[in-house]
Design a protein around this motif. Structure first.
Motif, short mmCIF file in Angstrom:
data_model
loop_
_atom_site.label_atom_id
_atom_site.label_comp_id
_atom_site.label_asym_id
_atom_site.label_seq_id
_atom_site.Cartn_x
_atom_site.Cartn_y
_atom_site.Cartn_z
N MET A 1 0.82 -1.21 0.00
CA MET A 1 0.00 0.00 0.00
C MET A 1 0.86 1.26 0.00
O MET A 1 0.46 2.29 -0.55
CB MET A 1 -0.94 -0.01 1.20
N GLY A 2 2.05 1.19 0.59
CA GLY A 2 2.96 2.32 0.51
C GLY A 2 3.38 2.62 -0.92
O GLY A 2 3.43 3.78 -1.35
N VAL B 1 -5.85 12.58 -1.49
CA VAL B 1 -6.09 12.24 -0.08
C VAL B 1 -6.09 10.73 0.10
O VAL B 1 -5.56 10.19 1.08
CB VAL B 1 -7.42 12.85 0.42
N ALA B 2 -6.69 10.01 -0.88
CA ALA B 2 -6.70 8.55 -0.82
C ALA B 2 -5.29 7.99 -0.79
O ALA B 2 -5.01 6.98 -0.13
CB ALA B 2 -7.47 7.97 -2.01
N ALA B 3 -4.37 8.64 -1.49
CA ALA B 3 -2.96 8.21 -1.47
C ALA B 3 -2.41 8.27 -0.05
O ALA B 3 -1.65 7.39 0.38
CB ALA B 3 -2.13 9.09 -2.40
N ALA B 4 -2.83 9.28 0.68
CA ALA B 4 -2.32 9.45 2.05
C ALA B 4 -2.83 8.37 3.00
O ALA B 4 -2.15 8.02 3.97
CB ALA B 4 -2.71 10.84 2.58
N PHE B 5 -4.03 7.83 2.73
CA PHE B 5 -4.55 6.84 3.69
C PHE B 5 -4.34 5.39 3.23
O PHE B 5 -4.86 4.45 3.86
CB PHE B 5 -6.00 7.11 4.08
N VAL C 1 -10.63 13.59 4.00
CA VAL C 1 -9.69 13.70 5.12
C VAL C 1 -10.27 13.03 6.36
O VAL C 1 -9.56 12.35 7.12
CB VAL C 1 -9.36 15.18 5.40
N GLY C 2 -11.57 13.20 6.56
CA GLY C 2 -12.22 12.52 7.69
C GLY C 2 -12.15 11.00 7.56
O GLY C 2 -11.87 10.30 8.54
N LEU C 3 -12.39 10.49 6.35
CA LEU C 3 -12.30 9.05 6.13
C LEU C 3 -10.90 8.54 6.46
O LEU C 3 -10.73 7.49 7.10
CB LEU C 3 -12.64 8.72 4.68
#
Length: 466
Positions: A338-339, A376-380, A435-437
């Motif tokens: 995932m990274g 943002v999805a990349a960040a989580f 961001v909340g997700l």
């Protein structure tokens, strides 16, 4: 052992063997997950060609479906650790596996009728949730054709748990690959009217998916009834006999799994409805970004499924060291993958989004929003992988209740709270929801890992000591 419960004195060969066994089990599960997700992605891609409004309507309806789907799926997922532990113990394994499978059949028989009643009236639910009448009407039209695929899809998942517990998941992979081609051909023909078939629009996508899953489920039934290793279990023998004790045990174990999954899926579904308050382009952009994130999610999901089986087998053998190796091997591989996917999403978001949406002026706003969501999805990615594999590790130990509380707090308390405040209070709109997700997923990942590290101290491995 170190602070994480990993033995530092075990030979490297034991870890290499666990890596080999986990990969052997996981890669067909991963590819099967990916192919099944591609079947859904194909429908999204094709419906996206109908325009932003039909895509938004179908997305809202599907989000409602998935939330209820996973409630039943969670009950069936309980069959995986139950079967794996029985096979690890070896005594009465055939009878125990058959009883568990039969309990799963009865849970479907009981659960599907009220579920279908809800789906038939999903348009009313969408209007109650504040969606525009046009979106609600088109969503209901699509879902009344699509809803019938839920029965063969769920039965396929129960059969898949059986073949995975026997560490023969490649069969599911080959069937799923065939399903991609079949669904693409059927949906393309029925949505747009090819090969002499009528152009049914959204209804065509639902009909194509239903026919595809009936075919896939039927093929897997034939396999388990004819393959020599599978048929000795006589899975469908006397299926009409209700086993109350095993059904109750499966409900107790699987109920929290289903609710946990529904809490996670429900947050994403509610996020789509929040997007509906912002506008149809936001809904369509959310659907595209979520579809891309869902494809990468299939890898840690498959590793989590493999971890459940491998941990369950080690628990049945009373092998404490094996439990440790099985859990950490899957976790490290999944988080590492995932990274790498996070880097890809950050580097080429425009290319990924325009795979689903034509790069034309009419879609410019939707594409821009989807790119912002995807960043943002990349960040989580890391925390999303960590939490799903952590859940799989704990399921292998038959631990499902505390993960339910973690999901309730993380997804609905932290994720929904932060997301709604950022979206509407701080006026971040769709980005705030994402961001909340991400925040909710991070909290759940940390809690899952903490519980795994405490597994011996809190008695999760007690069966290994008996």
């Amino acid at each position: 052992m170190d602070a994480a419960g990993i033995s530092t004195s075990e030979p490297a060969g034991a870890w290499r063997e666990e890596l080999r066994a986990t990969l052997s089990l996981a890669w067909p599960l991963i590819l099967a997950n990916v192919t099944q997700q591609v079947i859904q992605a194909t429908d999204v891609l094709l419906m996206g060609r109908l325009g932003s409004t039909p895509l938004a309507a179908a997305t809202l309806a599907l989000n409602m479906t998935f939330t209820f789907n996973v409630l039943l799926l969670g009950l069936l997922i309980a069959s995986s650790p139950m079967m794996a532990t029985a096979l690890g113990q070896r005594s009465n394994a055939v009878r125990d596996v058959r009883r568990t499978f039969r309990a799963g059949l009865w849970l479907l028989i009981i659960g599907l009728p009220p579920y279908w009643l809800i789906l038939w009236n999903v348009g009313t639910l969408m209007r109650w949730l504040g969606q525009a009448p046009e979106l609600a009407e088109q969503g209901q039209t699509f879902l009344r054709a699509y809803m019938w695929c839920t029965a063969p899809w769920l039965l396929f998942q129960l059969l898949r748990n059986f073949v995975a517990a026997l560490e023969r998941p490649r069969i599911v992979l080959w069937l799923s690959l065939g399903g991609i081609a079949l669904n693409a051909l059927l949906s393309w023909s029925l949505i747009f009217g090819h090969f002499g078939l009528p152009a049914l629009g959204l209804v065509g996508g639902g009909v194509g998916s239903t026919i595809t899953w009936v075919a896939l489920c039927g093929a897997l039934i034939v396999v388990v009834r004819r393959d020599r290793q599978f048929r000795r279990f006589h899975l469908f023998g006397n299926w009409w006999r209700f086993d109350g004790q095993r059904t109750l045990a499966m409900t107790k174990l699987g109920g929290p799994i289903g609710i946990t999954m529904a809490l996670e899926m429900g947050v994403f579904a509610l996020a789509a409805y929040f997007m509906g308050w912002i506008g149809a382009p936001a809904v369509a952009a959310h659907a595209v970004a979520l579809q891309i994130a869902a494809l990468t999610f299939m890898v840690p999901l498959g590793l989590g499924q493999a971890a459940t089986v491998r941990v369950g087998l080690a628990l049945g053998r009373k092998d404490e060291a094996g439990i440790t190796r099985a859990g950490w091997t899957a976790w490290i591989m999944g988080v590492g993958f995932m990274g790498s996917m996070a880097l890809v999403m950050w580097a080429v978001p425009h290319w990924m989004v325009t795979l689903f949406l034509a790069d034309v002026a009419a879609n410019a706003l939707t594409i821009e929003l989807a790119i912002s969501f995807l960043k943002v999805a990349a960040a989580f990615q890391l925390v999303d992988g960590a939490q799903v594999i952590g859940a799989g590790m704990l399921r292998g130990l038959h631990d499902t209740r505390w993960p339910l509380f973690f999901a309730l707090f993380g997804y609905w308390g932290v994720g929904l709270g932060i997301g709604s405040w950022l979206a509407f209070g701080a006026d971040w709109k769709g980005v705030g929801i994402w961001v909340g997700l991400a925040s909710g997923l991070a909290v759940v990942a940390v809690l899952m890992l903490a519980r795994w590290n405490l597994r011996d101290r809190i008695g999760l491995t007690r069966l290994a000591h008996d």
